[in-house]
Design a protein around this motif. Structure first.
Motif, PDB file in Angstrom:
ATOM      1  N   GLY A  31      29.994  24.911  45.511  1.00 45.14           N
ATOM      2  CA  GLY A  31      29.571  23.541  45.286  1.00 45.14           C
ATOM      3  C   GLY A  31      30.531  22.787  44.401  1.00 45.14           C
ATOM      4  O   GLY A  31      30.126  21.978  43.567  1.00 45.14           O
ATOM      5  N   ALA A  32      31.834  23.030  44.583  1.00 42.58           N
ATOM      6  CA  ALA A  32      32.877  22.430  43.747  1.00 42.58           C
ATOM      7  C   ALA A  32      33.497  21.214  44.416  1.00 42.58           C
ATOM      8  O   ALA A  32      33.348  20.991  45.621  1.00 42.58           O
ATOM      9  N   ALA A  33      34.222  20.426  43.615  1.00 39.80           N
ATOM     10  CA  ALA A  33      34.958  19.293  44.159  1.00 39.80           C
ATOM     11  C   ALA A  33      36.270  19.742  44.783  1.00 39.80           C
ATOM     12  O   ALA A  33      36.746  19.143  45.754  1.00 39.80           O
ATOM     13  N   ALA A  34      36.863  20.807  44.221  1.00 42.89           N
ATOM     14  CA  ALA A  34      38.139  21.308  44.733  1.00 42.89           C
ATOM     15  C   ALA A  34      38.353  22.725  44.242  1.00 42.89           C
ATOM     16  O   ALA A  34      37.761  23.155  43.249  1.00 42.89           O
ATOM     17  N   ALA A  35      39.226  23.440  44.951  1.00 40.48           N
ATOM     18  CA  ALA A  35      39.561  24.817  44.584  1.00 40.48           C
ATOM     19  C   ALA A  35      41.040  25.052  44.839  1.00 40.48           C
ATOM     20  O   ALA A  35      41.643  24.425  45.716  1.00 40.48           O
ATOM     21  N   ILE A  36      41.610  25.966  44.067  1.00 37.52           N
ATOM     22  CA  ILE A  36      43.011  26.346  44.271  1.00 37.52           C
ATOM     23  C   ILE A  36      43.130  27.858  44.145  1.00 37.52           C
ATOM     24  O   ILE A  36      42.590  28.462  43.207  1.00 37.52           O
ATOM     25  N   GLY A  37      43.802  28.485  45.096  1.00 33.82           N
ATOM     26  CA  GLY A  37      44.037  29.914  45.072  1.00 33.82           C
ATOM     27  C   GLY A  37      45.344  30.238  44.378  1.00 33.82           C
ATOM     28  O   GLY A  37      46.339  29.529  44.555  1.00 33.82           O
ATOM     29  N   VAL A  38      45.334  31.306  43.586  1.00 30.94           N
ATOM     30  CA  VAL A  38      46.533  31.755  42.885  1.00 30.94           C
ATOM     31  C   VAL A  38      46.664  33.271  43.033  1.00 30.94           C
ATOM     32  O   VAL A  38      45.806  33.926  43.625  1.00 30.94           O
ATOM     33  N   ALA A  39      47.724  33.829  42.483  1.00 31.66           N
ATOM     34  CA  ALA A  39      48.094  35.203  42.786  1.00 31.66           C
ATOM     35  C   ALA A  39      47.233  36.265  42.107  1.00 31.66           C
ATOM     36  O   ALA A  39      47.276  37.422  42.501  1.00 31.66           O
ATOM     37  N   SER A  40      46.458  35.902  41.092  1.00 37.35           N
ATOM     38  CA  SER A  40      45.623  36.898  40.403  1.00 37.35           C
ATOM     39  C   SER A  40      44.576  36.184  39.564  1.00 37.35           C
ATOM     40  O   SER A  40      44.683  34.974  39.293  1.00 37.35           O
ATOM     41  N   GLY A  41      43.588  36.942  39.127  1.00 35.15           N
ATOM     42  CA  GLY A  41      42.601  36.384  38.212  1.00 35.15           C
ATOM     43  C   GLY A  41      43.206  35.967  36.893  1.00 35.15           C
ATOM     44  O   GLY A  41      42.808  34.957  36.302  1.00 35.15           O
ATOM     45  N   TYR A  87      37.976  32.772  38.932  1.00 35.38           N
ATOM     46  CA  TYR A  87      37.655  34.044  39.562  1.00 35.38           C
ATOM     47  C   TYR A  87      38.853  34.973  39.589  1.00 35.38           C
ATOM     48  O   TYR A  87      39.979  34.523  39.839  1.00 35.38           O
ATOM     49  N   SER A  88      38.577  36.240  39.390  1.00 35.97           N
ATOM     50  CA  SER A  88      39.442  37.269  39.936  1.00 35.97           C
ATOM     51  C   SER A  88      38.847  37.586  41.298  1.00 35.97           C
ATOM     52  O   SER A  88      37.826  38.276  41.395  1.00 35.97           O
ATOM     53  N   THR A 113      39.969  39.467  43.324  1.00 34.90           N
ATOM     54  CA  THR A 113      40.197  40.899  43.535  1.00 34.90           C
ATOM     55  C   THR A 113      38.880  41.660  43.569  1.00 34.90           C
ATOM     56  O   THR A 113      38.753  42.670  44.263  1.00 34.90           O
ATOM     57  N   LYS A 114      37.896  41.169  42.829  1.00 32.29           N
ATOM     58  CA  LYS A 114      36.650  41.903  42.580  1.00 32.29           C
ATOM     59  C   LYS A 114      35.604  41.601  43.656  1.00 32.29           C
ATOM     60  O   LYS A 114      35.866  41.749  44.837  1.00 32.29           O
ATOM     61  N   GLY A 115      34.426  41.166  43.248  1.00 31.50           N
ATOM     62  CA  GLY A 115      33.310  41.035  44.169  1.00 31.50           C
ATOM     63  C   GLY A 115      33.505  40.044  45.296  1.00 31.50           C
ATOM     64  O   GLY A 115      32.962  40.231  46.388  1.00 31.50           O
ATOM     65  N   LEU A 116      34.247  38.973  45.067  1.00 36.68           N
ATOM     66  CA  LEU A 116      34.449  37.996  46.130  1.00 36.68           C
ATOM     67  C   LEU A 116      35.032  38.643  47.380  1.00 36.68           C
ATOM     68  O   LEU A 116      34.596  38.367  48.500  1.00 36.68           O
ATOM     69  N   SER A 117      36.031  39.496  47.187  1.00 32.95           N
ATOM     70  CA  SER A 117      36.688  40.158  48.318  1.00 32.95           C
ATOM     71  C   SER A 117      36.078  41.523  48.593  1.00 32.95           C
ATOM     72  O   SER A 117      35.863  41.896  49.747  1.00 32.95           O
ATOM     73  N   GLY A 118      35.864  42.291  47.540  1.00 33.53           N
ATOM     74  CA  GLY A 118      35.000  43.443  47.602  1.00 33.53           C
ATOM     75  C   GLY A 118      35.498  44.729  48.212  1.00 33.53           C
ATOM     76  O   GLY A 118      34.704  45.645  48.405  1.00 33.53           O
ATOM     77  N   HIS A 119      36.787  44.848  48.504  1.00 36.06           N
ATOM     78  CA  HIS A 119      37.250  46.085  49.131  1.00 36.06           C
ATOM     79  C   HIS A 119      38.408  46.750  48.394  1.00 36.06           C
ATOM     80  O   HIS A 119      39.005  47.694  48.899  1.00 36.06           O
ATOM     81  N   GLY A 120      38.742  46.247  47.225  1.00 39.37           N
ATOM     82  CA  GLY A 120      39.760  46.884  46.403  1.00 39.37           C
ATOM     83  C   GLY A 120      41.129  46.950  47.040  1.00 39.37           C
ATOM     84  O   GLY A 120      41.901  47.862  46.761  1.00 39.37           O
ATOM     85  N   ASN A 121      41.460  45.947  47.874  1.00 38.72           N
ATOM     86  CA  ASN A 121      42.723  46.017  48.614  1.00 38.72           C
ATOM     87  C   ASN A 121      43.608  44.792  48.434  1.00 38.72           C
ATOM     88  O   ASN A 121      44.549  44.585  49.206  1.00 38.72           O
ATOM     89  N   LEU A 122      43.343  43.972  47.418  1.00 33.92           N
ATOM     90  CA  LEU A 122      44.171  42.791  47.204  1.00 33.92           C
ATOM     91  C   LEU A 122      44.062  42.343  45.756  1.00 33.92           C
ATOM     92  O   LEU A 122      43.159  42.739  45.026  1.00 33.92           O
ATOM     93  N   ILE A 123      45.003  41.502  45.345  1.00 35.64           N
ATOM     94  CA  ILE A 123      44.978  40.844  44.043  1.00 35.64           C
ATOM     95  C   ILE A 123      44.990  39.350  44.308  1.00 35.64           C
ATOM     96  O   ILE A 123      45.859  38.850  45.029  1.00 35.64           O
TER      97      ILE A 123
END
Length: 440
Positions: free
Chosen positions: A81-91, A210-211, A213-223
């Motif tokens: 429910g955000a106005a905007a989001a940006i993805g980056v390389a790690s938490g 967010y990191s 890496t953790k629950g959002l993705s949930g498979h321990g295979n990315l950062i």
């Protein structure tokens, strides 16, 4: 009803699978393609001019934007429910870009003692060299007194929605009210809860990190990391002069310099991170990792529901175990945070819990070495169940005084519940306890 209105009305479980992606815009691929490209051709000179003047939206260079990453950003934006989001390389990149963006040029951040060890260590080791100092709040659990700890140069309050490793819950509504009375934003690390269990913006937060890496993705295979903004906080004040700076690179068609709030009025915070910090510090999220995160998001509800259920069962088992000194998990009735849990976490308390091992150090090491089903490492939020001695690992950066302030005793063991059968997980803990306490 317009198509956009219809899409906005979709519920959480539909959005986690569909938001931010239209197959018809990508050759009708059912799964979002991985755009493994460094750059993008301009249609013509006019298109290039429009992109560089922000008159037209599009992609220039994958360091600042990529179609696969954009799907992830939009999907989490909708879920949060955000106005905007940006993805980056790690938490950690998400945290550092957020705090640098807020306190650029110097200032103070009022923060919680209940934090991930890496965050706490960076706050004392790195940021002071950039003129940014952190005050450990004494009154987060008594928000009516929190204003006494906010100084004229305090730029934000930083907390975790469910703390790692002690699962501390805070009254974000009350904290946000005090922060806004003093003209500062609240930053919430929502890594453990994810938007499935908790929506910080609904409780007054202004920025969520967010990191992934953790629950959002949930498979321990990315950062991966994400930063989201509410779009409601006013950064055009004397406390944040950097947001009123006008840049040549933001000029309009007539050559007039502009500020980020002028060019991006609905999302100046993440826009400033994208075109300043991400652009020039360069912690770009790779398209492949963004794709893996998108796939992981599709099962977010199912994973967090099962992990919360497993964690609760483990907490109940440990609470009745004579070899355990204490258990920390908000869903337990004896938890000091149980009332906040009942008020704010109707879908569960997440997969994280901790307990105090009652034996000596030798027995504790034997217990961890005897574990067979749990994985012994430092991640959390994985589909697999994880266990670790946090004071010596994930929070090993903290000295004795800092551990005491964070209420992390040396006998603390942290569990991140996965998706296995809870009876098998309990049996594994039981056999490990038996082996450990057979040692004198």
């Amino acid at each position: 009803m317009s198509e956009e209105t219809k899409k906005a009305a979709y519920r959480f479980d539909t959005q986690k699978v569909r938001a931010g992606y239209e197959p018809k815009d990508h050759k009708y691929a059912v799964s979002p393609p991985i755009y493994q490209t460094a750059s993008y051709d301009f249609r013509d000179v006019e298109n290039a001019k429009n992109l560089f003047s922000f008159k037209e939206q599009g992609f220039l260079y994958t360091r600042v934007g990529n179609p696969t990453v954009a799907v992830l950003e939009e999907r989490v934006r909708v879920l949060e429910g955000a106005a905007a989001a940006i993805g980056v390389a790690s938490g950690m990149a998400a945290i550092s870009y957020t705090l640098l963006n807020l306190a650029e040029g110097g200032g103070r951040i009022l923060t919680s003692p209940f934090l991930y060890g890496g965050s706490a260590d960076s706050f004392k080791k790195i940021y002071p060299k950039f003129g940014i100092h952190f005050d450990i709040a004494k009154n987060l659990e008594h928000p009516e007194k929190l204003g006494e700890e906010i100084w004229p140069d305090t730029k934000a309050i930083y907390i975790e929605s469910i703390s790692n490793p002690n699962t501390v819950l805070l009254d974000l509504d009350a904290i946000s009210k005090v922060a806004h009375e003093h003209g500062i934003p609240v930053v919430v690390d929502n890594t453990v809860a994810t938007p499935y269990l908790y929506h910080p913006f609904a409780h007054g937060a202004d920025i969520v990190v967010y990191s992934a890496t953790k629950g959002l993705s949930g498979h321990g295979n990315l950062i991966a990391g994400l930063i989201l903004e509410s779009g409601t906080f006013d950064y055009k004040t004397e406390k944040f002069p950097q947001f009123s700076e006008k840049y040549y690179t933001l000029r309009d068609e007539s050559g007039t310099y502009r500020s980020f709030p002028e060019v991006f009025p609905e999302a100046p915070f993440t826009a400033r991170i994208r075109f300043n910090y991400l652009n020039y510090f360069g912690a770009a999220l790779s398209p492949f990792d963004a794709y893996l995160s998108i796939v992981g998001l599709e099962t977010l509800s199912e994973r967090l529901s099962k992990q919360s259920e497993n964690a609760h069962k483990l907490a109940l088992y440990l609470s009745s175990n004579e070899k355990v000194e204490w258990v920390r998990y908000p869903a337990l009735e004896e938890s000091p945070y149980h009332q906040l849990y009942k008020r704010d976490f109707e879908k569960g308390a997440g997969g994280l819990l901790s307990f105090g091992f009652k034996g000596n150090e030798k027995q504790k090491e034997a217990f961890l070495n005897a574990i067979e089903l749990f994985h012994y490492h430092v991640n959390i939020g994985d589909a697999r169940s994880l266990i670790v001695n946090s004071p010596q690992t994930t929070h090993g950066e903290l000295d004795d005084q800092e551990k005491a302030a964070a209420d992390i005793p040396e006998n603390l063991i942290r569990i991140s519940a996965g998706l296995e059968d809870s009876d098998d997980l309990i049996a594994d803990l039981e056999q490990a306890f038996q082996k450990a306490f057979s040692i004198n």
